[in-house]
Design an enzyme around this catalytic site. Structure first.
Site, PDB file in Angstrom:
ATOM      1  N   HIS A 125       0.811  -1.219   0.000  1.00  0.00           N
ATOM      2  CA  HIS A 125       0.000   0.000   0.000  1.00  0.00           C
ATOM      3  C   HIS A 125       0.845   1.270   0.000  1.00  0.00           C
ATOM      4  O   HIS A 125       1.898   1.345   0.598  1.00  0.00           O
ATOM      5  CB  HIS A 125      -0.945   0.013   1.218  1.00  0.00           C
ATOM      6  CG  HIS A 125      -0.209  -0.040   2.532  1.00  0.00           C
ATOM      7  ND1 HIS A 125       0.235   1.085   3.187  1.00  0.00           N
ATOM      8  CD2 HIS A 125       0.161  -1.095   3.300  1.00  0.00           C
ATOM      9  CE1 HIS A 125       0.837   0.746   4.309  1.00  0.00           C
ATOM     10  NE2 HIS A 125       0.819  -0.584   4.394  1.00  0.00           N
ATOM     11  N   HIS A 134      12.607  -0.380 -12.771  1.00  0.00           N
ATOM     12  CA  HIS A 134      12.447  -1.823 -12.981  1.00  0.00           C
ATOM     13  C   HIS A 134      12.444  -2.499 -11.617  1.00  0.00           C
ATOM     14  O   HIS A 134      13.433  -2.439 -10.888  1.00  0.00           O
ATOM     15  CB  HIS A 134      13.586  -2.366 -13.840  1.00  0.00           C
ATOM     16  CG  HIS A 134      13.460  -3.818 -14.179  1.00  0.00           C
ATOM     17  ND1 HIS A 134      14.296  -4.443 -15.065  1.00  0.00           N
ATOM     18  CD2 HIS A 134      12.594  -4.783 -13.753  1.00  0.00           C
ATOM     19  CE1 HIS A 134      13.958  -5.719 -15.179  1.00  0.00           C
ATOM     20  NE2 HIS A 134      12.935  -5.938 -14.381  1.00  0.00           N
TER      21      HIS A 134
END
Length: 198
Positions: A125, A134
């Protein structure tokens, strides 16, 4: 949108082609400037980078190269999200980003443009992921983690909740990051420490 073209013809492009087909789209052109590459998964490789379609995805793992191409061609393709990923409807994902199979992205996370969120990685979250990042396979980001533009989070690494990783950083494979990381650093080990340059 009838088809999606792919920029890049190496290993990562194979996974992207598989993702495009999994989503029910057709493959347009496959582009790569390496003249030794003629075919990829049966698709002809085009070496001419003129008239790249706006509906193209950049299938290149190198963050800086991906950024350069994205700026050069001003691509407009929305994110490609694998149907076997688990992405919260309360998250936001930028254009040109790819979300691979097994990924979990939880509520109120914001993912930038042209990122790679790779296989089985976990983003909890309220994370904020900058453009051209990446996140490698099996990497785990706890809640409220921030990752700066063009950073690479290595395979199997873990980042503690609330940690901020700067721009252009490399988090090594299996590293455990428990403190903030300044721009441009390479972090390795458990607990994560800066890799000193000789």
């Amino acid at each position: 949108m009838n088809d999606i073209s792919v920029i890049g013809a190496s290993g990562h492009a194979k996974v992207i082609i598989d993702l495009i087909e999994e989503l029910g789209y057709l493959i347009g052109n496959v582009y790569d400037q390496d003249f030794q590459k003629d075919k990829l998964l049966g698709f002809k490789v085009t070496h001419d980078f003129i008239d790249i379609p706006k509906q193209s995805i950049i299938a290149i793992g190198n963050n800086l190269v991906r950024k350069k191409i994205a700026i050069q061609f001003d691509l407009e393709l929305n994110a490609l999200i694998h149907p076997k990923s688990n992405v919260s409807r309360y998250s936001q994902i930028g254009k040109g980003t790819v979300v691979m199979a097994g990924v979990s992205i939880n509520a109120d996370s914001v993912i930038g443009k042209h990122c790679i969120i790779n296989t089985n990685s976990s983003i909890d979250h309220e994370c904020i992921i900058g453009d051209f990042v990446h996140v490698s396979p099996n990497a785990a980001l706890a809640g409220n983690v921030q990752i700066g533009e063009c950073s690479h989070i290595g395979i199997g690494s873990c980042i503690k909740q609330g940690v901020k990783v700067g721009k252009n950083c490399i988090i090594g494979a299996g590293a455990v990051v428990i403190r903030d990381v300044s721009d441009g650093l390479t972090i390795v080990g458990n607990p994560g420490k800066e890799l000193k340059k000789k």
